[in-house]
Design a protein around this motif. Sequence first.
Motif, short mmCIF file in Angstrom:
data_model
loop_
_atom_site.label_atom_id
_atom_site.label_comp_id
_atom_site.label_asym_id
_atom_site.label_seq_id
_atom_site.Cartn_x
_atom_site.Cartn_y
_atom_site.Cartn_z
N ILE A 196 45.47 49.14 37.91
CA ILE A 196 44.26 48.89 38.77
C ILE A 196 43.13 49.31 37.94
O ILE A 196 41.89 48.57 37.92
N LEU A 197 43.80 49.87 36.62
CA LEU A 197 42.83 50.58 35.48
C LEU A 197 42.35 48.71 34.21
O LEU A 197 41.39 48.53 33.73
N ASN A 284 34.84 32.97 38.25
CA ASN A 284 35.00 34.10 36.95
C ASN A 284 34.72 35.36 37.43
O ASN A 284 34.36 36.52 36.86
N THR A 285 35.08 35.36 39.26
CA THR A 285 34.86 36.87 39.86
C THR A 285 36.02 37.35 38.95
O THR A 285 37.21 37.47 38.99
N PRO A 286 35.73 39.26 38.70
CA PRO A 286 36.39 40.13 38.70
C PRO A 286 36.98 40.33 39.19
O PRO A 286 36.19 40.36 41.39
N LEU A 287 38.33 40.71 39.46
CA LEU A 287 39.23 40.98 40.15
C LEU A 287 39.09 42.56 41.20
O LEU A 287 39.29 41.82 42.57
N HIS A 288 38.23 43.42 40.53
CA HIS A 288 37.76 44.45 41.21
C HIS A 288 36.08 44.26 42.40
O HIS A 288 36.55 44.98 43.53
N ASN A 289 36.27 43.28 41.57
CA ASN A 289 34.78 42.62 42.86
C ASN A 289 35.83 42.17 44.14
O ASN A 289 34.51 42.58 44.71
N GLN A 290 36.09 41.19 43.63
CA GLN A 290 36.76 40.42 45.03
C GLN A 290 37.43 41.55 45.73
O GLN A 290 37.40 40.63 47.08
N LEU A 291 38.29 42.20 45.10
CA LEU A 291 38.31 42.84 46.17
C LEU A 291 37.94 43.62 47.14
O LEU A 291 38.17 43.27 48.02
N GLN A 292 36.34 44.31 46.10
CA GLN A 292 35.52 44.80 47.62
C GLN A 292 34.76 43.59 48.20
O GLN A 292 35.45 43.61 49.74
N THR A 316 44.46 35.22 47.33
CA THR A 316 45.03 36.32 48.36
C THR A 316 44.77 37.07 48.51
O THR A 316 44.57 37.84 47.29
N LEU A 317 44.43 37.98 49.54
CA LEU A 317 44.51 39.01 49.13
C LEU A 317 45.71 40.31 48.71
O LEU A 317 46.38 41.29 47.51
N GLU A 318 47.53 39.31 48.87
CA GLU A 318 48.72 40.18 48.18
C GLU A 318 48.72 39.94 47.00
O GLU A 318 49.27 40.52 46.53
N ASP A 319 47.80 38.95 45.99
CA ASP A 319 47.50 38.06 44.79
C ASP A 319 46.81 39.80 44.81
O ASP A 319 47.29 39.62 43.10
N LEU A 320 45.53 39.96 44.94
CA LEU A 320 45.29 41.20 44.17
C LEU A 320 45.87 42.47 44.38
O LEU A 320 46.63 43.25 43.66
N LEU A 321 46.97 42.72 45.21
CA LEU A 321 47.85 43.70 45.58
C LEU A 321 48.51 43.31 44.49
O LEU A 321 49.00 44.92 44.28
N GLN A 322 49.37 42.48 43.99
CA GLN A 322 50.52 42.12 43.31
C GLN A 322 49.57 42.54 42.09
O GLN A 322 50.77 43.10 41.82
N GLU A 323 48.59 42.17 41.75
CA GLU A 323 48.36 42.36 40.82
C GLU A 323 48.21 44.25 39.75
O GLU A 323 48.34 44.41 38.81
N ILE A 324 48.19 44.78 41.19
CA ILE A 324 48.14 46.66 41.22
C ILE A 324 49.37 47.32 40.81
O ILE A 324 49.99 48.13 40.01
N VAL A 325 50.50 46.06 41.72
CA VAL A 325 52.13 47.17 41.95
C VAL A 325 53.09 46.56 41.33
O VAL A 325 54.21 46.83 41.65
N GLY A 326 51.98 44.86 40.82
CA GLY A 326 53.39 44.35 40.01
C GLY A 326 53.96 43.53 41.48
O GLY A 326 53.55 43.03 42.69
N GLU A 327 55.16 42.60 41.19
CA GLU A 327 56.07 41.73 41.89
C GLU A 327 56.13 41.78 43.03
O GLU A 327 57.10 43.34 43.12
N LEU A 328 55.56 42.01 44.82
CA LEU A 328 56.29 43.10 45.25
C LEU A 328 57.57 41.85 45.77
O LEU A 328 58.41 42.29 46.75
N VAL A 329 57.83 41.13 45.73
CA VAL A 329 58.98 39.86 45.59
C VAL A 329 59.97 39.99 44.09
O VAL A 329 59.07 39.22 43.88
N SER A 330 60.87 40.93 43.65
CA SER A 330 61.05 41.17 42.76
C SER A 330 62.37 39.99 41.94
O SER A 330 63.12 40.07 40.83
#
Length: 418
Positions: A196-197, A284-292, A316-330
Amino acid sequence: MNDIPLSLLFGALALLLLLSAFFSGSETALMTLNRYRLQHLVKHHHRGATKAQKLLQRPDRLIGMILLGNNFVNILASSIATIIAIRIGGESSIAIGAGILTVVILIFSEVTPKTLAAIKPELLAFPSAWIYIPMLKVFYPFVATINFFCNLLLRLFGIHVTQNKKETISKEELKSIVSEAESLMPKRYQNILLGILDLESATVEDIMTPRHEIYGIDIDEPIENIIETIKSSSHTRLPVFKKSIDRVVGFLHLRSVLTHLNHETFDKNDILETLIKPYFIPENTPLHNQLQHFKSERLRIGLVVDEYGDVQGLVTLEDLLQEIVGELVSDDQGVSKLTDGGYLVDASVTIRELNRITGWKLPTEGPKTINGLIIEFMETIPEPGTSVRLHGHPLEIIKRTKNSVTQVKFYPNQGLPD
């Protein structure tokens, strides 16, 4: 004074040393309190924490009160120790008494209580706060006088105590706190917080699926090929375009057409009628802005474009969530740790993902993949077997194609392979 029994003088001296220890320990305890834990306890209505926070809002007054009390008891203890020394051994024993008192104060009234306070600040800070609140009211005139002269002296150096700003913490400092909190939280939660940071420092370009890897539907192809593409897709949403991804006409949600695929009347118009309007994202859109943006627009997918409007990738939204929580499929991250401590890496893996897995700090400002970083560093496409130290990390090129590196082996940092 000669009429006072020695036992009473020793008792008074012991009491003063105890008070000195209280002042010294409570000062360190209050000043070393974790401000964020203190705020947490105040929100949960911890009475000792509430009083401590009130005291710390004006540290000049608190320190003035503590030092006033500490110096008073220390000077009084010194006077009593001098009387005891004279009573026991005469004036020649004054120096010996002063030396003994100094050692006793250092051990019992300074070092020991301050060390305890530094290790267990809440143990001393919260009870002492109950004592200092009424003491400040009683001795306020003395404390205010001392603070007046102290604050006047500080103003000469451009420091205004009453304008003391609230303590803040930078993002990098917060990341360091989270990184060092391994004993306080599970590793997976720690990684999520760090993810997240990192959102603010990354852009959609860092996590997008590159243009040449976009899986979509060319509406100009025969309907049979389109149906086969839909049936074999592992994605729920696909971009629909004409000849080139730069001529995208919309996104298809497969759920809207799956039930009609086997109908004889199913044709391209059925697809075009259900398309979602294409959504474009500057690279160049920051990820936190794109999430919003995804949240406000109620979207889950978009195409990344450069300054000329050309499609560079897909996010995709899944790509953004994956950036936060890590690989969704490891199962396959493209990075395999070897028994010797090295890593076998698919060169298409992003630098950010490799840094996340290994804990390294390879630069992310330029190329986004390991292949791009190697080519930029070497200014050529190296042959298999080539060894190089890339930003401090020794590696060997394992595989390559005509125009890119496909697999590399990172060796442990002690050196290059023989």
